[in-house]
Scaffold this motif. Structure first.
Motif, PDB file in Angstrom:
ATOM      1  N   THR A  42       0.788  -1.107   0.258  1.00  0.00           N
ATOM      2  CA  THR A  42       0.253   0.073  -0.116  1.00  0.00           C
ATOM      3  C   THR A  42       0.751   1.351   0.048  1.00  0.00           C
ATOM      4  N   ALA A  43       2.016   1.238   0.688  1.00  0.00           N
ATOM      5  CA  ALA A  43       2.801   2.357   0.794  1.00  0.00           C
ATOM      6  C   ALA A  43       3.639   2.611  -0.462  1.00  0.00           C
ATOM      7  N   GLY A  44       3.891   1.515  -1.258  1.00  0.00           N
ATOM      8  CA  GLY A  44       4.275   1.393  -2.284  1.00  0.00           C
ATOM      9  C   GLY A  44       5.908   1.787  -2.293  1.00  0.00           C
ATOM     10  N   GLU A  87      -7.254   6.789   0.534  1.00  0.00           N
ATOM     11  CA  GLU A  87      -6.564   6.115  -0.712  1.00  0.00           C
ATOM     12  C   GLU A  87      -5.151   6.108  -0.686  1.00  0.00           C
ATOM     13  N   PRO A  88      -4.409   5.037  -1.210  1.00  0.00           N
ATOM     14  CA  PRO A  88      -2.972   5.147  -1.394  1.00  0.00           C
ATOM     15  C   PRO A  88      -2.482   6.346  -1.748  1.00  0.00           C
ATOM     16  N   HIS A  89      -1.361   6.966  -1.390  1.00  0.00           N
ATOM     17  CA  HIS A  89      -1.014   8.271  -1.608  1.00  0.00           C
ATOM     18  C   HIS A  89       0.752   8.022  -1.693  1.00  0.00           C
ATOM     19  N   PRO A  90       1.313   8.657  -2.705  1.00  0.00           N
ATOM     20  CA  PRO A  90       2.819   8.746  -2.990  1.00  0.00           C
ATOM     21  C   PRO A  90       3.645   8.874  -1.545  1.00  0.00           C
ATOM     22  N   ARG A  91       3.047   9.805  -0.819  1.00  0.00           N
ATOM     23  CA  ARG A  91       3.961  10.109   0.307  1.00  0.00           C
ATOM     24  C   ARG A  91       3.343   9.728   1.646  1.00  0.00           C
TER      25      ARG A  91
END
Length: 256
Positions: A42-44, A87-91
């Motif tokens: 999820t964190a990516g 929602e998943p977030h890039p940061r």
């Protein structure tokens, strides 16, 4: 920084929590490897090492260290993403969901602001913009240690006080630390410039500043000990040995 006795920072943190929090060893419970892997997806990006340790120890139950309305469990974090509440977030990565009904303020990691194997913890109200954050602690490690000392040492002291240290130069705690060390206090874990933790047998102090607000020339403190005379003497030593201004705003119990 305190000596780490050749242990990793997670081992030092574990020693502190098990020493300070009664019954923690019997009640904490970690998340499953699958849950940790799902949060990482999820964190990516790779999770901060300290967060992986936290999830492995307390990702299912924090035992007595649990917060009243904040749910740090891996299951609740994943549910919030599955339900598209967030929602998943890039940061930003949700790490604790706030269950209070009025103005819930959940906690997020800012994964672009990492330090010492950890990341900045910020609060965000439900529905607020992603950049509308209130920075709480420079690291989750400091937040948990600060809370443990507050709940299980300071609040059990016969006398407590709170106030601020302020001065005309940055890095306030660099002036506090040598005085505390000379008075027999130790720092149970390493901290950055925004958090100070000091202990000795008869007293404990926790200090806090605001990350991302620069060196704002002030740090709040909470101090607990055996009696008001002991606390006043130590605060007087800090004022005398440094250029800091020491202001006490409250005593608990109130002084006669």
């Amino acid at each position: 920084m305190p000596a780490q006795e050749e242990q990793g920072v997670e081992a030092v943190m574990e020693e502190l929590l098990l020493r300070v929090v009664p019954g923690l060893a019997e009640q904490w419970k970690g998340a499953t490897p699958d849950q940790i892997a799902r949060i990482e997806r999820t964190a990516g990006r790779p999770l901060p090492p300290f967060y992986r340790w936290f999830l492995s120890r307390m990702g299912q139950s924090m035992g007595p260290l649990a917060y009243r309305t904040l749910d740090f469990s891996a299951q609740r974090v994943l549910e919030r993403y599955d339900e598209e509440w967030v929602e998943p977030h890039p940061r930003l990565l949700l790490i604790a969901h706030d269950s209070q009904e009025m103005m819930p303020t959940s906690l997020f990691y800012d994964l672009d602001d990492t330090v010492r194997g950890d990341a900045l913890v910020a609060a965000k109200e439900e529905g607020a913009y992603d950049d509308d954050l209130y920075e709480r602690f420079e690291t989750l490690r400091e937040m948990l240690a600060w809370s443990a000392l507050s709940m299980f040492r300071l609040k059990k002291m016969p006398q407590r006080c709170g106030g601020t240290f302020s001065g005309d130069q940055p890095d306030i705690l660099s002036l506090v630390e040598p005085v505390m060390r000379s008075l027999g206090f130790v720092q149970p874990i390493s901290t950055g410039p925004f958090c100070g933790l000091y202990e000795r047998a008869d007293a404990a102090m926790i200090c806090k500043g605001m990350p991302r607000h620069g060196f704002d020339e002030a740090r709040s403190f909470s101090f607990g000990g055996s009696d008001a005379g002991v606390l006043s003497k130590i605060l007087g030593e800090i004022a005398a040995a440094s250029s800091l201004r020491v202001k006490v705003s409250e005593w608990t119990p109130a002084l006669a």
